[in-house]
Design an enzyme around this catalytic site. Structure first.
Site, short mmCIF file in Angstrom:
data_model
loop_
_atom_site.label_atom_id
_atom_site.label_comp_id
_atom_site.label_asym_id
_atom_site.label_seq_id
_atom_site.Cartn_x
_atom_site.Cartn_y
_atom_site.Cartn_z
N ARG A 104 5.72 1.02 -32.70
CA ARG A 104 5.47 0.59 -31.49
C ARG A 104 5.99 1.12 -30.15
O ARG A 104 5.31 1.19 -28.97
CB ARG A 104 5.69 -0.96 -31.35
N LYS A 139 5.97 2.46 -6.05
CA LYS A 139 5.78 1.35 -6.98
C LYS A 139 5.80 1.61 -8.27
O LYS A 139 4.56 1.77 -8.68
CB LYS A 139 4.40 0.94 -6.13
N LYS A 171 9.06 3.11 7.81
CA LYS A 171 7.96 2.11 7.82
C LYS A 171 7.91 0.87 8.93
O LYS A 171 8.89 1.08 9.90
CB LYS A 171 7.93 1.54 6.46
N GLU A 201 5.48 5.70 9.52
CA GLU A 201 4.39 5.03 9.18
C GLU A 201 3.63 4.67 10.51
O GLU A 201 4.37 3.96 11.37
CB GLU A 201 4.49 3.85 8.26
N ASP A 222 -1.62 4.47 7.81
CA ASP A 222 -1.72 3.33 6.94
C ASP A 222 -2.77 2.50 7.06
O ASP A 222 -3.11 2.12 8.13
CB ASP A 222 -0.27 2.58 6.76
#
Length: 289
Positions: A104, A139, A171, A201, A222
């Protein structure tokens, strides 16, 4: 995928060890220990239940070998290979208890990473013929960033930042807290060495114009619509690397790539790609060790 360099064992060993310990708990594999004789050998194969792109074979191999070094895993289709449904990608032979104990954990890594490689390959294929590269993001699953980004490479994609420490990406929240694009870029430039790139960004063409006046290395465009993105790429005119981001799928990627953007970043490759279904199939045993 050609020229795919494997990750050093020292990077993947702690991940595999932790996963095995999590599965074995405090008493080991109660089911296997109760049912399978110690001297039983087993011949098994790892085979695909669906078509896709393979990644994670080194982690699978290590999972079996960490339980018992007598387990032999022979790879037939390397990481980065495109495989058909029902294809045998590796043979796993050795003490049956060890094979079952590691099964597994080996499949969890292999199915998850192959799913990322398969998803990446689908977007890479969608933009073939354009110059845009498909890149991943931060992410990622906590603790698995290195192997998930490796899986992106196995699928033909490229990597964005590996962490907060290898580039500056300014950002929207950075801009808001700094009081604007100019102070954010100026403070960033005054704080880092000459080898650190600066990306900013922007959400609008007006923000882009302000950012370009400060000569960043890259601009993250973006959530722009395709036509707006096309205008943005024309405004940049090669003065910075251009990156498109925001809910891009294999269906929409060709239109984004056609704008001439340099990079297309896709977060769901690592945070939401479905697994590639791979199974361990028992073939035979030879009785004694």
């Amino acid at each position: 995928m050609t020229n795919l360099s494997p990750l050093p064992a020292i990077m993947i060993e702690p991940l595999v060890r932790a996963a095995l310990l999590e599965d074995l708990g405090r008493a080991g594999d109660l089911t296997t220990d109760a049912i399978v004789p110690k001297d039983r050998h087993a011949a098994t194969v790892l085979s695909t239940r669906q078509a896709g792109t393979i990644a994670g074979l080194d982690l699978a191999t290590l999972a079996f070998r960490m339980i018992d070094r007598a387990v032999d895993m022979t790879v037939h289709r390397a990481d980065g290979s495109d495989v058909a449904q029902g294809e045998v990608i590796a043979s796993v032979n050795g003490p049956a208890r060890a094979v079952l104990m590691a099964e597994r954990t080996a499949l969890n890594f292999l199915c998850h990473l192959s799913g990322i490689a398969t998803a990446t390959a689908s977007v890479v294929s969608a933009v073939r013929g354009h110059t845009a590269k498909i890149v991943c993001t931060r992410k990622t699953t906590p603790g698995l960033r290195a192997v998930e980004k490796y899986a992106v490479r196995a699928g033909g994609g490229c990597n964005h930042r590996f962490g907060l420490d290898d580039a500056i990406l300014i950002k929207d929240n950075h801009i808001a807290i700094a009081g604007g694009i100019r102070p954010a870029i100026e403070r960033a430039r005054s704080s880092v060495g000459h080898l650190i790139k600066i990306e900013v960004e922007v959400d609008t063409l007006a923000q882009l114009e302000e950012a370009l006046a400060l000569a960043p290395d890259a601009v993250l465009l973006d959530n722009m619509l395709v036509e707006e993105l096309r205008q943005a790429v024309a405004m940049v005119a090669g003065r910075a690397i251009t990156e498109a981001s925001g809910r891009i799928t294999p269906a929409t990627a060709p239109a984004f790539a056609a704008t001439g953007v340099d990079l297309i970043s896709v977060g769901w490759l690592t945070h939401s790609a479905p697994i590639l279904d791979i199974g361990l199939d028992y073939r035979e045993h030879d009785g004694q060790v």
